[in-house]
Structure formats: structure tokens, C-alpha cells
Scaffold this motif. Structure first.
Motif, PDB file in Angstrom:
ATOM      1  N   ALA A 183       0.849  -1.367  -0.151  1.00 25.89           N
ATOM      2  CA  ALA A 183      -0.019  -0.200  -0.060  1.00 25.89           C
ATOM      3  C   ALA A 183       0.853   1.440  -0.227  1.00 25.89           C
ATOM      4  O   ALA A 183       0.535   2.240  -0.925  1.00 25.89           O
ATOM      5  CB  ALA A 183      -1.021   0.316   0.780  1.00 25.89           C
ATOM      6  N   ALA A 184       2.203   1.157   0.810  1.00 29.56           N
ATOM      7  CA  ALA A 184       3.209   2.917   1.136  1.00 29.56           C
ATOM      8  C   ALA A 184       3.834   2.307  -0.703  1.00 29.56           C
ATOM      9  O   ALA A 184       3.677   3.941  -0.923  1.00 29.56           O
ATOM     10  CB  ALA A 184       4.358   2.306   1.788  1.00 29.56           C
ATOM     11  N   LEU A 196      -5.997   0.014   4.582  1.00 25.50           N
ATOM     12  CA  LEU A 196      -6.218  -1.421   4.794  1.00 25.50           C
ATOM     13  C   LEU A 196      -7.015  -1.718   5.808  1.00 25.50           C
ATOM     14  O   LEU A 196      -6.979  -1.435   6.220  1.00 25.50           O
ATOM     15  CB  LEU A 196      -3.972  -1.787   5.077  1.00 25.50           C
ATOM     16  CG  LEU A 196      -3.229  -0.789   4.504  1.00 25.50           C
ATOM     17  CD1 LEU A 196      -1.709  -0.826   5.019  1.00 25.50           C
ATOM     18  CD2 LEU A 196      -3.544  -1.833   3.619  1.00 25.50           C
ATOM     19  N   VAL A 197      -6.558  -3.487   5.893  1.00 16.95           N
ATOM     20  CA  VAL A 197      -7.837  -3.775   7.013  1.00 16.95           C
ATOM     21  C   VAL A 197      -6.981  -3.461   7.848  1.00 16.95           C
ATOM     22  O   VAL A 197      -6.043  -4.092   8.318  1.00 16.95           O
ATOM     23  CB  VAL A 197      -8.724  -5.336   6.390  1.00 16.95           C
ATOM     24  CG1 VAL A 197      -9.153  -5.631   7.484  1.00 16.95           C
ATOM     25  CG2 VAL A 197      -9.337  -4.988   5.308  1.00 16.95           C
ATOM     26  N   GLU A 198      -8.203  -3.441   9.220  1.00 13.03           N
ATOM     27  CA  GLU A 198      -7.158  -3.605  10.791  1.00 13.03           C
ATOM     28  C   GLU A 198      -7.287  -4.487  11.219  1.00 13.03           C
ATOM     29  O   GLU A 198      -8.239  -4.622  12.216  1.00 13.03           O
ATOM     30  CB  GLU A 198      -7.387  -1.398  11.179  1.00 13.03           C
ATOM     31  CG  GLU A 198      -6.984  -0.037  10.408  1.00 13.03           C
ATOM     32  CD  GLU A 198      -8.134   0.352  10.857  1.00 13.03           C
ATOM     33  OE1 GLU A 198      -9.251   0.582  11.862  1.00 13.03           O
ATOM     34  OE2 GLU A 198      -8.484   2.014  10.832  1.00 13.03           O
ATOM     35  N   LYS A 209      -3.740   1.351  11.476  1.00 20.92           N
ATOM     36  CA  LYS A 209      -4.812   3.126  11.994  1.00 20.92           C
ATOM     37  C   LYS A 209      -4.017   3.945  11.021  1.00 20.92           C
ATOM     38  O   LYS A 209      -5.096   4.858  10.973  1.00 20.92           O
ATOM     39  CB  LYS A 209      -4.771   2.926  12.806  1.00 20.92           C
ATOM     40  CG  LYS A 209      -6.510   2.348  13.682  1.00 20.92           C
ATOM     41  CD  LYS A 209      -6.081   2.306  14.461  1.00 20.92           C
ATOM     42  CE  LYS A 209      -7.659   0.804  14.478  1.00 20.92           C
ATOM     43  NZ  LYS A 209      -7.856   0.898  16.682  1.00 20.92           N
ATOM     44  N   ALA A 210      -2.897   4.292  11.594  1.00 19.61           N
ATOM     45  CA  ALA A 210      -2.034   5.407  11.131  1.00 19.61           C
ATOM     46  C   ALA A 210      -1.488   5.433   9.528  1.00 19.61           C
ATOM     47  O   ALA A 210      -1.225   6.943   9.245  1.00 19.61           O
ATOM     48  CB  ALA A 210      -0.611   5.835  12.108  1.00 19.61           C
ATOM     49  N   PHE A 211      -1.604   4.618   9.504  1.00 14.54           N
ATOM     50  CA  PHE A 211      -1.002   4.556   7.563  1.00 14.54           C
ATOM     51  C   PHE A 211      -2.445   5.042   7.066  1.00 14.54           C
ATOM     52  O   PHE A 211      -2.454   6.223   5.949  1.00 14.54           O
ATOM     53  CB  PHE A 211      -0.792   3.098   7.095  1.00 14.54           C
ATOM     54  CG  PHE A 211      -1.079   3.216   5.739  1.00 14.54           C
ATOM     55  CD1 PHE A 211       0.080   3.893   4.933  1.00 14.54           C
ATOM     56  CD2 PHE A 211      -1.603   2.891   4.615  1.00 14.54           C
ATOM     57  CE1 PHE A 211       0.692   4.153   3.582  1.00 14.54           C
ATOM     58  CE2 PHE A 211      -1.896   2.540   2.971  1.00 14.54           C
ATOM     59  CZ  PHE A 211      -0.339   2.568   2.631  1.00 14.54           C
ATOM     60  N   GLN A 213      -5.072   6.234   8.033  1.00 16.62           N
ATOM     61  CA  GLN A 213      -5.386   8.350   8.281  1.00 16.62           C
ATOM     62  C   GLN A 213      -5.024   9.260   7.110  1.00 16.62           C
ATOM     63  O   GLN A 213      -4.255  10.115   7.589  1.00 16.62           O
ATOM     64  CB  GLN A 213      -4.998   8.639   9.839  1.00 16.62           C
ATOM     65  CG  GLN A 213      -6.238   8.098  11.094  1.00 16.62           C
ATOM     66  CD  GLN A 213      -5.556   7.798  11.856  1.00 16.62           C
ATOM     67  OE1 GLN A 213      -4.673   8.776  12.858  1.00 16.62           O
ATOM     68  NE2 GLN A 213      -6.730   7.432  13.146  1.00 16.62           N
ATOM     69  N   MET A 214      -2.452   8.808   7.445  1.00 22.90           N
ATOM     70  CA  MET A 214      -1.971   9.684   6.322  1.00 22.90           C
ATOM     71  C   MET A 214      -2.965   9.120   5.284  1.00 22.90           C
ATOM     72  O   MET A 214      -2.524  10.158   4.484  1.00 22.90           O
ATOM     73  CB  MET A 214      -0.734   9.138   7.213  1.00 22.90           C
ATOM     74  CG  MET A 214       0.316   9.416   5.886  1.00 22.90           C
ATOM     75  SD  MET A 214       1.599   8.281   6.169  1.00 22.90           S
ATOM     76  CE  MET A 214       1.640   7.051   4.861  1.00 22.90           C
ATOM     77  N   SER A 215      -3.103   8.104   4.831  1.00 26.74           N
ATOM     78  CA  SER A 215      -3.090   7.920   3.420  1.00 26.74           C
ATOM     79  C   SER A 215      -4.759   9.303   2.751  1.00 26.74           C
ATOM     80  O   SER A 215      -4.898   9.493   1.963  1.00 26.74           O
ATOM     81  CB  SER A 215      -3.803   6.727   2.615  1.00 26.74           C
ATOM     82  OG  SER A 215      -4.119   6.203   1.553  1.00 26.74           O
ATOM     83  N   LYS A 216      -4.828   9.637   3.801  1.00 22.13           N
ATOM     84  CA  LYS A 216      -6.397   9.944   3.485  1.00 22.13           C
ATOM     85  C   LYS A 216      -5.903  11.265   3.232  1.00 22.13           C
ATOM     86  O   LYS A 216      -6.345  12.271   3.293  1.00 22.13           O
ATOM     87  CB  LYS A 216      -7.637   9.058   4.822  1.00 22.13           C
ATOM     88  CG  LYS A 216      -8.768  10.945   4.823  1.00 22.13           C
ATOM     89  CD  LYS A 216      -9.895  10.535   5.469  1.00 22.13           C
ATOM     90  CE  LYS A 216     -10.190  11.302   5.728  1.00 22.13           C
ATOM     91  NZ  LYS A 216     -11.852  10.849   6.668  1.00 22.13           N
ATOM     92  N   GLY A 217      -4.911  12.107   4.298  1.00 22.61           N
ATOM     93  CA  GLY A 217      -4.469  13.097   4.428  1.00 22.61           C
ATOM     94  C   GLY A 217      -3.881  13.855   3.718  1.00 22.61           C
ATOM     95  O   GLY A 217      -3.869  14.328   3.252  1.00 22.61           O
ATOM     96  N   ILE A 218      -2.928  13.078   2.787  1.00 21.09           N
ATOM     97  CA  ILE A 218      -1.962  13.190   1.420  1.00 21.09           C
ATOM     98  C   ILE A 218      -3.240  13.019   0.729  1.00 21.09           C
ATOM     99  O   ILE A 218      -2.919  14.440  -0.525  1.00 21.09           O
ATOM    100  CB  ILE A 218      -1.085  11.664   1.284  1.00 21.09           C
ATOM    101  CG1 ILE A 218      -0.296  11.392   2.591  1.00 21.09           C
ATOM    102  CG2 ILE A 218      -0.552  12.027   0.300  1.00 21.09           C
ATOM    103  CD1 ILE A 218       0.641  10.542   1.996  1.00 21.09           C
TER     104      ILE A 218
END
Length: 437
Positions: A183-184, A196-198, A209-211, A213-218
């Protein structure tokens, strides 16, 4: 080359396998030292006593009667044989054991030899000091070879199943990390739709979860950037268009001013185009498998307008490349226009397949002054125009745009000064499959 794996999955399997291997070796040694060895030593002690019984009435050089030997064999299963008879019955295939021989010598108060024949049953051979040249044959029905083989099979099976279980556990533990890596990589090329499925361990869930959120922010930042890009384009081009219109209405005696203003407006429009192109993000969903030669030929045909000699050399039957045609044409256009701007001679454009990098290689070579070696990497930075020998025209975003687009395609771009003079700009684009011999 290091044999130690670099991935977390490989390291986990390596450590689990190494730990289980050490455990199996220690188990085998423990069973050998504390089960098998004491058992054989105890059997050796008991056999020593029976051997004493066999030779209790022997005197030096006097053979026991055959009748007594037959009776003793019927009761105990033990036989006394001459060396010739012993070899006929398998003594030659028996292996001598030094430690057992020493233990037997201590029990019989003399030099004794012990040999063991592996089979079903195991046969114990003893040459006692009371009767040199005679061998006592003792079958050990309670120590069949099959039981020793079962022990080895049991330990090997436990080890294999343990390693298999460790491999499955490590694979299960590392699956979320592998998904995170994939995904990264997608986010890196502009695909922000991946979520991603948590699931998994607590720590992995928190990272996931952090990823997300980061992807959504980007993705939100990218949307804002596109909106800003459209706004800048509209708000800047509108007054430039009005100025251009007003300039066209100027009188003929002001031509010297009109030409200067029009040139400035065109330069500003070109700079705005470069800013917009630099901010534009070409994601993987816009890419298709294309013939790189066709793309290169189209760009070269357009660039012939500069009335400069462009020598084109393409390798036939190149593998298809996954690319955004519009974006890659922008790359080639920038490369050729840079070569034209900073050189006077002919321009050379070529394509070929690089087996070393498993990529298609595009070269644009000029005969200009080149770039100092110390600046070959820094010229790809935004607003960096390189050495004054190559002039100071433009916004300084041309090479930065090239690098960004090529990186989005998963490729690399490099600049090299040619030995015969001039600069070679090279783009490597990975291929989906290789059909080169």
C-alpha cells in the motif's frame, strides 16, 4: 554475501528454525547420554557377569565341553564360538566400541574386546581375557535397531513440524506488514485509494490505522493542490490575456514596446505551464502498455520545428512499457528542448533495451558544454538551473519535472558528461515482461 535474511519474515523464520534446531540437537544428545548410553553400560555390566559365568571353569588352554556349551546356549541364548565360527556368523560386520571394551576389561580384569552387530536383533560380541581367540555371541532382543530408528524419526518429525509451525506463525505475523509495504508503494506513485484492513496484533493495528489516516490526509492535500493549481492557472492567465489584448491594440510606432511585452507574456505563460506541470500528479491508473519507439518518434517529429538536426536511432522490438503517454512526451520534450537550448550541433535521440537493468533506455545526447560533475545530481532540484555555462533561461523546473514524472513511472533519470563532449540525458523505464534473447 550475507546468509542472514534482511526481511522481518525471513529473520523470524531463521530464529525460530535455529532455536528449534538447537533444541533438537540438545534433545538428541540428552537422550543419547542419559538414556541410551546408561542402558548399554548397564547391559555391558550384566553381560560381563554372564561372560564370567561362561568361563568360570575354564583354565588356560582348556576348552569347555560342547555339552555344557549347548546347555548354556539353550538356557540363555548365548553362544561361544571360535574366531573362525564368529566370522562366519557376522563378526566381520560388527563395529568395535572402545568405551564398551574398556568397561568390559575392567569387569573381567583383563584385556577384553566388544563389538556390536546392528540388525534385528542387535548382537553383542565379547572376546574375554579368559579365552583369547574365542568370542561370546549375545543377541540383545530388547535393543532392536528399529527402536533407535524410531527415535531419530520422532525427533526429526518434531523438528520439521515445529519449523513448519514457526514458518506459518511468522507468515501470519508478517502478512499485515507485507500489505502495508504494498500500500505504501501505491501511495508513492499517486494511488491514494488503498485502505488497509485493520487486523492482526495490537501494534500492527495501530500502525495500520496511522497509515490509513496518513493516506487520507495525503489524498486531501492532493485534492487541495489540484484546486490551487486550477485557481492559479485561471487567476494568472486572465490578467495576462487582458494585457496581451491591450498590447495588440497598441499603435505601430510602439512596436518596440509591444514585442517586448508579448515576449514577456509568453515567458510568463511558459513558466505557469511549468509550475502546473510540476504540481500535476500522474497516478498509475492513467498508465497503459505502450510502444516506447512510437512515443519517441512522435516527439521527435514535433521537435523538428526548431530547424535543428535530430538524429533518431531506435532498437526494434522493444518490450512494452507501462506509461502515461502525455506525461512521457512531456519528459522527452523537456530533454530535447534542453539539449537544443544549451548546444549548437546535432542532437542524438536513441532507444535500446538494457539487460542489466531490465529496462528500456532512452538517451538524448548533445554536443554542448555539459554540466560540472559536482552539479549532476543537484540540477534535479526545483529552481536549480545548474552551471552558468548552460545559461539561466526558464524557471528551473524542467529537470525537476522530468525526475518527478520518471519516478512516478518507477524509473530513473541520470545525466552524464560525454567523453567526446556534451551531455547525455538518460531515462530508464522498467518493462512488464522481457522478450529479449
Amino acid at each position: 554475501m550475507s546468509l542472514f535474511p534482511k526481511s522481518a519474515f525471513g529473520q523470524t523464520v531463521f530464529f525460530v528454525g535455529a532455536l528449534l534446531l538447537v533444541n533438537q540437537i540438545m534433545s538428541y544428545i540428552t537422550v543419547t547420554l542419559y538414556v541410551i548410553k546408561p542402558t548399554f553400560e548397564q547391559a555391558n555390566l550384566m553381560l560381563a557377569k554372564q561372560v564370567k559365568t561362561v568361563f568360570i571353569d575354564w583354565e588356560d588352554g582348556v576348552e569347555v565341553s560342547s555339552g555344557l556349551s549347548d546347555v548354556f546356549f539353550e538356557i540363555t541364548g548365548i553362544e561361544v564360538m571360535t574366531q573362525r565360527e564368529a566370522y562366519i556368523n557376522g563378526l566381520g560386520d560388527a563395529k568395535e566400541y572402545t568405551l564398551l571394551s574398556q568397561s568390559m576389561s575392567e569387569q573381567l580384569n583383563g584385556s577384553a574386546r566388544v563389538r556390536i552387530s546392528q540388525g534385528d536383533p542387535i548382537v553383542y560380541w565379547v572376546e574375554a581375557p579368559q579365552a583369547p581367540g574365542y568370542w561370546v555371541r549375545v543377541p540383545l532382543t530388547g535393543f532392536s535397531e528399529a527402536k533407535l530408528e524410531f527415535l531419530v524419526f520422532y525427533l526429526s518429525s518434531i523438528g520439521f513440524l515445529s519449523v513448519l509451525g514457526g514458518w506459518w506463525f511468522a507468515r501470519h505475523l508478517n502478512r499485515p506488514l507485507r500489505a502495508l509495504q504494498t500500500a505504501a508503494g501505491r501511495v508513492g506513485v499517486g494511488d491514494f485509494s488503498t485502505r488497509l484492513v485493520e487486523s492482526g496484533a495490537t501494534e500492527v493495528i495501530e500502525v495500520t490505522k496511522a497509515f490509513n489516516q496518513m493516506s487520507k490526509g495525503i489524498a486531501e492535500l492532493e485534492s487541495d493542490r489540484r484546486l490551487l493549481m486550477a485557481g492559479v492557472s485561471h487567476d494568472l492567465r486572465t490578467p495576462l490575456t487582458r494585457i496581451r489584448l491591450a498590447t495588440e491594440m497598441m499603435s505601430d510606432d510602439e512596436d518596440y514596446l509591444k514585442e517586448g511585452i508579448i515576449d514577456d507574456i509568453e515567458d510568463m505563460n511558459a513558466i505557469i505551464d511549468q509550475f502546473i506541470e510540476y504540481l500535476r500528479h500522474h497516478n498509475s491508473s492513467e498508465m497503459m502498455l505502450e510502444d516506447i519507439n512510437t512515443v519517441v518518434e512522435d516527439v521527435v517529429n514535433v521537435e523538428q520545428k526548431h530547424q535543428r538536426t535530430i538524429q533518431l536511432s531506435t532498437q526494434a522490438s522493444l518490450p512494452s512499457v507501462l506509461l502515461n503517454t502525455v506525461a512521457l512526451k512531456r519528459v522527452l520534450t523537456n530533454m530535447i528542448e534542453n539539449a537544443i537550448r544549451y548546444s549548437d550541433g546535432a542532437i542524438s535521440v536513441s532507444t535500446e533495451f538494457s539487460k542489466e537493468h531490465r529496462s528500456v533506455l532512452i538517451k538524448v545526447q548533445d554536443r554542448g558544454p555539459g554540466i560540472p560533475e559536482s552539479e549532476l545530481e543537484t540540477v534535479f532540484e526545483p529552481f536549480k538551473q545548474g552551471d552558468q555555462a548552460r545559461g539561466s533561461e526558464g524557471s528551473g523546473l524542467g529537470l525537476a519535472i522530468i525526475k518527478r514524472i520518471v519516478t512516478t513511472h518507477g524509473g530513473t533519470v541520470r545525466l552524464r558528461n560525454r567523453k567526446q563532449g556534451g551531455l547525455s540525458a538518460e531515462v530508464l523505464l522498467p518493462v512488464m515482461h522481457v522478450n529479449q534473447n
